[in-house]
Design a protein around this motif. Structure first.
Motif, PDB file in Angstrom:
ATOM      1  N   ARG A  42       0.848  -1.193   0.000  1.00  0.00           N
ATOM      2  CA  ARG A  42       0.000   0.000   0.000  1.00  0.00           C
ATOM      3  C   ARG A  42       0.881   1.240   0.000  1.00  0.00           C
ATOM      4  O   ARG A  42       1.807   1.363   0.811  1.00  0.00           O
ATOM      5  CB  ARG A  42      -0.922   0.034   1.219  1.00  0.00           C
ATOM      6  N   VAL A  75       0.140   6.328 -11.561  1.00  0.00           N
ATOM      7  CA  VAL A  75      -0.266   5.235 -10.670  1.00  0.00           C
ATOM      8  C   VAL A  75       0.092   3.908 -11.347  1.00  0.00           C
ATOM      9  O   VAL A  75      -0.141   3.730 -12.549  1.00  0.00           O
ATOM     10  CB  VAL A  75      -1.768   5.294 -10.353  1.00  0.00           C
ATOM     11  N   THR A  76       0.652   3.004 -10.580  1.00  0.00           N
ATOM     12  CA  THR A  76       1.027   1.688 -11.093  1.00  0.00           C
ATOM     13  C   THR A  76       0.062   0.639 -10.568  1.00  0.00           C
ATOM     14  O   THR A  76      -0.248   0.602  -9.372  1.00  0.00           O
ATOM     15  CB  THR A  76       2.461   1.333 -10.671  1.00  0.00           C
ATOM     16  N   THR A  77      -0.414  -0.213 -11.457  1.00  0.00           N
ATOM     17  CA  THR A  77      -1.280  -1.326 -11.068  1.00  0.00           C
ATOM     18  C   THR A  77      -0.575  -2.643 -11.372  1.00  0.00           C
ATOM     19  O   THR A  77       0.281  -2.715 -12.253  1.00  0.00           O
ATOM     20  CB  THR A  77      -2.628  -1.281 -11.816  1.00  0.00           C
ATOM     21  N   THR A 109       1.638  -2.272 -14.719  1.00  0.00           N
ATOM     22  CA  THR A 109       1.196  -1.314 -15.722  1.00  0.00           C
ATOM     23  C   THR A 109       1.194   0.090 -15.153  1.00  0.00           C
ATOM     24  O   THR A 109       0.734   0.317 -14.029  1.00  0.00           O
ATOM     25  CB  THR A 109      -0.220  -1.661 -16.221  1.00  0.00           C
ATOM     26  N   ILE A 169       2.750   2.609  -6.535  1.00  0.00           N
ATOM     27  CA  ILE A 169       1.782   1.545  -6.265  1.00  0.00           C
ATOM     28  C   ILE A 169       0.885   1.972  -5.105  1.00  0.00           C
ATOM     29  O   ILE A 169       1.342   2.094  -3.961  1.00  0.00           O
ATOM     30  CB  ILE A 169       2.480   0.220  -5.934  1.00  0.00           C
ATOM     31  N   ARG A 170      -0.373   2.226  -5.419  1.00  0.00           N
ATOM     32  CA  ARG A 170      -1.322   2.619  -4.369  1.00  0.00           C
ATOM     33  C   ARG A 170      -1.786   1.410  -3.559  1.00  0.00           C
ATOM     34  O   ARG A 170      -1.880   1.465  -2.333  1.00  0.00           O
ATOM     35  CB  ARG A 170      -2.536   3.311  -4.999  1.00  0.00           C
ATOM     36  N   GLU A 171      -2.094   0.351  -4.246  1.00  0.00           N
ATOM     37  CA  GLU A 171      -2.545  -0.867  -3.546  1.00  0.00           C
ATOM     38  C   GLU A 171      -2.369  -2.056  -4.474  1.00  0.00           C
ATOM     39  O   GLU A 171      -2.749  -1.990  -5.644  1.00  0.00           O
ATOM     40  CB  GLU A 171      -4.008  -0.737  -3.117  1.00  0.00           C
ATOM     41  N   ALA A 172      -1.756  -3.106  -3.973  1.00  0.00           N
ATOM     42  CA  ALA A 172      -1.547  -4.295  -4.790  1.00  0.00           C
ATOM     43  C   ALA A 172      -1.392  -5.515  -3.905  1.00  0.00           C
ATOM     44  O   ALA A 172      -0.871  -5.429  -2.787  1.00  0.00           O
ATOM     45  CB  ALA A 172      -0.309  -4.139  -5.677  1.00  0.00           C
ATOM     46  N   GLU A 218      -0.274   3.798 -15.295  1.00  0.00           N
ATOM     47  CA  GLU A 218      -1.483   4.475 -15.737  1.00  0.00           C
ATOM     48  C   GLU A 218      -1.388   5.961 -15.421  1.00  0.00           C
ATOM     49  O   GLU A 218      -0.837   6.348 -14.375  1.00  0.00           O
ATOM     50  CB  GLU A 218      -2.722   3.882 -15.045  1.00  0.00           C
ATOM     51  N   ALA A 259      -1.470  -6.791 -11.966  1.00  0.00           N
ATOM     52  CA  ALA A 259      -2.543  -7.769 -12.168  1.00  0.00           C
ATOM     53  C   ALA A 259      -1.963  -9.057 -12.735  1.00  0.00           C
ATOM     54  O   ALA A 259      -1.029  -9.033 -13.544  1.00  0.00           O
ATOM     55  CB  ALA A 259      -3.606  -7.201 -13.104  1.00  0.00           C
TER      56      ALA A 259
END
Length: 608
Positions: free
Chosen positions: A8, A556-558, A542, A13-16, A544, A560
């Motif tokens: 977090r 922001v990085t996600t 990824t 990275i906000r949340e992963a 974004e 998945a």
């Protein structure tokens, strides 16, 4: 293995949440997407430095948590009692890998819960951090020690660890499987070290030591003359109290006996019948009733009561006339004074006095450093040294044999990892110390000497290769170790292992990572489709653009997981940067080819 990684507000990275596969997991994504943040999260929960600059913009703190699933054997080791140091792994427990992690967590007051260990770290924007193990705050060094047994990171900034000679020795011992030889040597070495310490203490004695010897000798003599017994002072104090209260005791006991059983004392008949007589009379009366049932039962109960009263009467009658005389009191007080003086000096209890005396007698032997005593110990020391030297020779032989095999097999692996002409020599040499070549781990100096290309000078590891080359060298080392010794019970993370690699060599690299994943968990950060295609699971990082309503947060990085056709599209992107039909077909073919049957561990290089 690493079961789950939660992040977090760490960088972009906000949340992963990542749940790596038990085998091989690939982390892919475009350059600059933030793949490095995953390694930052692992390093954070491994006790690494906390940098407030890594906290996401606008957030108060960053947080990362790693959940490790442990084998049943590792959890059971907590209660096995096997705590002898074998000279490698955890120096306090003798365990390695997950078992050592469990032992270290137990020392920190935390035990696995449902076979899992939780390691987390919080970093505030102010710069302060907090390390937590299983819900309990611990020093970050504890996280580092535990994570060090569970995770090995092979990245550009992590490779220098293997440059340390101690790490190279540990690795060679692991491959050699010389636990028994190492344990035998450590036992001999510990005995020799204890004797050396004792001799040094004897030789360094001066006048203060002789004075101490005189004090110990006089103190031991004094204690022996008085000859105290454990608990004797308390017994004497109780006896003194009885004598001082003799009149009250005699009066009370006599009165009680008179009431219970007048035959035990000289009691005036006018005092009436005693309790025993009255109960006997009641029993006789009830027995005289010819009707059974409750009367007989109550008579039985009264007889039982009378038996208990008889025991009480007997116990009290033994107390009469046993209080002692005034002369006894004087002797008792004198003895109590002597014992009290001993307790004040060497107590607080008489048991402590006796323990001090026994230890003082042992210390006195060393303080009485006569030439004969020193000569005797020096002779014993030589015997111990010869035994340690013989054990060291046995250990060296095992290392030399393993070193030759390790170097040859790693060199063979390097040829298939786009490093033709590269080689590794593991050199085991006697320590250059003529007076005493022995050390805590034997008599050997161990060096891993790496030649990155043909014609290059042979240099120590860490000083002779780029980050990518060193990552591939470490992969080769771990492969040989896994083939030789089986599963490592660890998670291996490789970063930059594919630097400078392409084509067929990239396929071979992926194949070898997958081979290592048959005996350990492997996570690889890669930009090569030929490597990622071998993974059991693939996660895409990824980048974004910021939300139009919240552009202060920046990029922001996600993260998945991709599977099925989504994974095919990601492999196609990695292959050609596009998702055309041709690249998609190529991606499907690559994924299909990467599922070929792997060679069994120990069967030699893949593809042979």
């Amino acid at each position: 293995m690493l079961e789950e990684l939660d992040i977090r507000n760490l960088g972009p990275i906000r949340e992963a949440t990542i749940a790596p596969a038990a085998g091989m997991t690939a982390i892919t994504g475009e350059t600059g997407a933030g793949k490095s943040m995953l390694l930052s999260a692992i390093r954070l929960v491994s006790g690494g430095a906390a940098e407030s600059s890594r906290v996401s913009a606008g957030a108060d703190e960053a947080w990362a948590q790693a959940i490790f699933a442990l084998s049943d054997d590792a959890v059971a080791s907590e209660h096995s009692g096997d705590t002898n140091d074998a000279g490698s792994g955890d120096a306090d427990s003798g365990f390695t890998g997950a078992a050592a992690a469990v032992a270290k967590a137990h020392d920190a007051g935390v035990d696995p819960e449902d076979g899992e260990l939780f390691l987390s770290r919080t970093v505030r924007a102010s710069g302060r951090s907090r390390a937590v193990l299983g819900g309990k705050s611990v020093p970050r060094s504890v996280l580092g020690a535990i994570a060090g047994e569970l995770v090995t990171i092979h990245g550009q900034t992590d490779q220098l660890k293997i440059a340390a000679s101690s790490r190279q020795r540990e690795f060679l011992d692991r491959v050699a499987g010389d636990e028994a030889e190492l344990a035998a040597y450590r036992k001999a070495w510990d005995a020799l070290a204890a004797m050396d310490e004792r001799l040094e203490r004897l030789r360094s004695q001066e006048s203060s030591a002789r004075q101490q010897a005189d004090y110990l000798r006089e103190s031991i003599d004094r204690i022996n003359r008085i000859d105290p017994q454990p608990g004797e002072d308390e017994e004497l104090k109780a006896r003194r109290e009885r004598i001082e209260n003799a009149a009250d005791i005699a009066q009370g006991v006599g009165s009680a006996l008179g009431a219970l059983d007048a035959s035990q004392v000289d009691v005036d008949a006018a005092d009436g019948a005693s309790a025993v007589e009255l109960i006997n009379h009641a029993v006789t009366s009830l027995r005289a009733i010819r009707v059974g049932g409750t009367f007989s039962e109550q008579a039985d109960r009264l007889e039982s009561i009378n038996a208990d009263l008889g025991d009480v009467v007997f116990a009290l009658s033994q107390e009469l006339g046993d209080e002692g005389s005034v002369e006894d009191l004087d002797q008792i007080n004198g003895r109590i004074h002597e014992l009290g003086d001993l307790a004040r000096r060497w107590g607080p209890t008489l048991a402590d006095v006796l323990a001090w005396r026994d230890k003082a007698a042992f210390d006195l032997e060393d303080l009485d450093a006569s030439p004969e005593k020193v000569a005797e110990l020096e002779s014993e020391r030589q015997t111990l040294y010869d035994a340690a030297l013989a054990a060291a020779d046995v250990l060296s032989a095992a290392r030399v044999a393993a070193a030759a095999d390790l170097g040859a097999r790693v060199t063979e692996e390097l040829g298939s990892l786009a490093m033709l002409g590269a080689s590794l020599e593991v050199r085991v040499t006697p320590r250059d110390k003529a007076d005493d070549p022995l050390g805590p781990y034997g008599r050997d100096d161990i060096a891993f000497l790496f030649t990155p290309f043909e014609g290059s000078p042979q240099l120590p590891m860490g000083k002779s290769a780029s980050g990518g080359e060193l990552s591939r060298l470490m992969l080769a080392l771990e492969l040989v170790a896994a083939d030789t010794r089986g599963g490592a019970d660890q998670t291996f993370i490789f970063d930059e292992v594919d630097a400078g690699v392409g084509g067929k060599a990239a396929v071979e690299l992926g194949k070898r990572l997958a081979r290592l994943a048959r005996s350990a968990q492997v996570i690889v950060v890669t930009h090569l489709a030929q490597v990622a295609s071998w993974a059991d699971a693939q996660f895409v990082v990824t980048k974004e653009p910021p939300d139009a309503d919240d552009d202060d947060l920046g990029v922001v990085t996600t993260i998945a997981e991709v599977s099925g056709e989504t994974r095919v599209h990601e492999i196609a992107r990695m292959l050609s940067g596009s998702e055309s039909e041709a690249s998609l077909d190529h991606a499907r073919e690559l994924l299909s080819d990467s599922r070929l049957t792997l060679p069994l561990a120990g069967a030699g290089a893949a593809g042979d």
